[in-house]
Design a protein around this motif. Structure first.
Motif, PDB file in Angstrom:
ATOM      1  N   ARG A  96       7.452  -5.281  -9.667  1.00  0.00           N
ATOM      2  CA  ARG A  96       8.813  -6.408  -9.263  1.00  0.00           C
ATOM      3  C   ARG A  96       9.897  -5.156  -8.769  1.00  0.00           C
ATOM      4  O   ARG A  96      10.656  -5.394  -8.018  1.00  0.00           O
ATOM      5  N   GLU A  97       9.884  -3.823  -9.524  1.00  0.00           N
ATOM      6  CA  GLU A  97      10.890  -3.120  -8.908  1.00  0.00           C
ATOM      7  C   GLU A  97      10.726  -2.806  -7.527  1.00  0.00           C
ATOM      8  O   GLU A  97      11.796  -2.366  -6.747  1.00  0.00           O
ATOM      9  N   GLN A  98       9.602  -2.560  -7.082  1.00  0.00           N
ATOM     10  CA  GLN A  98       9.318  -2.611  -5.569  1.00  0.00           C
ATOM     11  C   GLN A  98       9.624  -3.835  -4.726  1.00  0.00           C
ATOM     12  O   GLN A  98       9.497  -3.773  -3.605  1.00  0.00           O
ATOM     13  N   ARG A  99      10.241  -4.754  -5.214  1.00  0.00           N
ATOM     14  CA  ARG A  99      10.401  -6.082  -4.855  1.00  0.00           C
ATOM     15  C   ARG A  99       9.260  -6.769  -4.154  1.00  0.00           C
ATOM     16  O   ARG A  99       9.508  -7.279  -3.170  1.00  0.00           O
ATOM     17  N   CYS A 100       8.076  -6.676  -4.792  1.00  0.00           N
ATOM     18  CA  CYS A 100       6.847  -7.254  -4.344  1.00  0.00           C
ATOM     19  C   CYS A 100       6.717  -8.376  -5.256  1.00  0.00           C
ATOM     20  O   CYS A 100       6.549  -8.343  -6.526  1.00  0.00           O
ATOM     21  N   ALA A 101       6.383  -9.449  -4.378  1.00  0.00           N
ATOM     22  CA  ALA A 101       6.098 -10.880  -5.162  1.00  0.00           C
ATOM     23  C   ALA A 101       4.915 -11.118  -5.647  1.00  0.00           C
ATOM     24  O   ALA A 101       4.264 -11.958  -6.422  1.00  0.00           O
ATOM     25  N   HIS A 161       3.104  -2.640   0.850  1.00  0.00           N
ATOM     26  CA  HIS A 161       4.059  -1.695   0.714  1.00  0.00           C
ATOM     27  C   HIS A 161       3.665  -0.234   0.473  1.00  0.00           C
ATOM     28  O   HIS A 161       3.894   0.753   0.918  1.00  0.00           O
ATOM     29  N   ASP A 180       1.542  -8.119  -1.369  1.00  0.00           N
ATOM     30  CA  ASP A 180       2.586  -7.742  -0.786  1.00  0.00           C
ATOM     31  C   ASP A 180       2.941  -6.059  -1.347  1.00  0.00           C
ATOM     32  O   ASP A 180       3.232  -5.206  -0.593  1.00  0.00           O
TER      33      ASP A 180
END
Length: 317
Positions: free
Chosen positions: A85-90, A98, A94
């Motif tokens: 989540r910290e990497q903004r991956c849903a 990344h 994703d």
């Protein structure tokens, strides 16, 4: 026709994060193919010599030939949910993109100055960061790592499952250096996991298995070799030979292995892991068609390590 009989091929891959030519020596695959053979109605082969890219393309080519195929790979398919989540991956897919975009190599310290290094990725020569010590220890583990590698040895755990980890220090995907580290291999696997998914592989636990459907698709699962080999000093050639000799006397699946295949496993720790995992996956092959995607949001980001009977125990994760 039963689900177990539908399976056409089983592949167990002992993975490696080696960046250089060593990957051809260290990456091994045990392959069971339905047909002529003495192991559950099929034959088993064991070999190495492929790079990560070559292995991925080889698996894709085999899946076209035998789509009712399951592949187990010995690496972590993801990281703790908080980090994803910290990497903004849903989704995990994703996250794989990344990592493949260069973040994985940066986390490994490749191409960045020491002051730019993410200190949460640790291991020789770097010590485990304070935030992952003491009460912070669980934060560096996924739930599946804690459940398989730590919790069974605590009060209320399953003694039989705890015995599988006897003498083994649990590892975190954040550990990228030192004995038994899993982080490097996992990060360098993700671009190839993505390649397999894009080529049509279903990936459990993020997706349902399609092995039992009329239009079958190959299945990819995360595995941990220790959960399938049980306690054995795998780095010792004599211990490997004794293990296989005993299993060949006691177990019809191992008794059906050719002498050439057994000799390869005796001569290589990585080959041994690939062979034993392949045989055990064949033993439990009926389970793969019944694997269903997990609904828990955290597990859908973190992954779950496949082991025999895992579906019935997912409620405890």
């Amino acid at each position: 026709m039963g689900l177990a009989r539908n399976l056409e091929r089983v592949v167990a891959v002992d993975w490696s994060g080696d960046k250089g030519p060593g990957q051809r020596r260290k990456i091994w695959a045990g392959v069971w193919t339905r047909g002529v053979g003495k192991v559950a109605g099929g034959g088993v082969k064991l070999g190495n010599g492929r790079s990560r890219e070559e292995l991925a393309e080889w698996l894709i080519a085999m899946a076209r030939e035998t789509p009712r195929m399951v592949v187990g790979i010995d690496c972590c398919f993801s990281y703790p949910a908080w980090f994803v989540r910290e990497q903004r991956c849903a989704t995990v897919f994703d996250f794989w993109r990344h990592v493949a975009a260069g973040h994985g190599e940066r986390w490994l310290g490749v191409g960045c100055a020491e002051h730019e290094r993410d200190a949460r990725f640790w291991g020789r020569p770097h010590k485990r960061p304070a935030e992952f010590c003491g009460d912070g220890y669980p934060a560096m583990m996924r739930r599946t790592d804690m459940e398989n590698k730590v919790e069974q040895a605590l009060a209320g755990g399953d003694p039989a499952r705890a015995a599988l980890m006897r003498g083994i220090q649990p590892k975190s995907p954040f550990q990228i250096g030192g004995s038994g580290s899993v982080g490097t291999g996992s990060l360098r696997a993700m671009e190839w996991l993505l390649r397999l998914w894009e080529a049509g592989f279903r990936v459990w636990p993020f997706e349902d298995s399609a092995l039992g459907k009329a239009k079958a698709r190959p299945l990819l699962v995360e595995m941990y070799t220790r959960l399938l080999t049980g306690p054995v000093a795998k780095s010792n050639a004599g211990a490997r030979a004794a293990y296989l000799k005993r299993r060949r006397k006691e177990d019809a699946l191992y008794a059906g292995l050719s002498r050439a295949v057994v000799a390869k496993a005796e001569g290589s720790e990585d080959g041994f892991d690939a062979l034993v995992c392949c045989v055990e996956m064949v033993r439990w092959q009926a389970e793969f068609a019944g694997l269903r995607a997990v609904k828990d949001e955290g597990l859908r980001l973190e992954s779950v390590t496949w082991r025999p009977g895992v579906m019935k125990d997912l409620r405890s994760l």
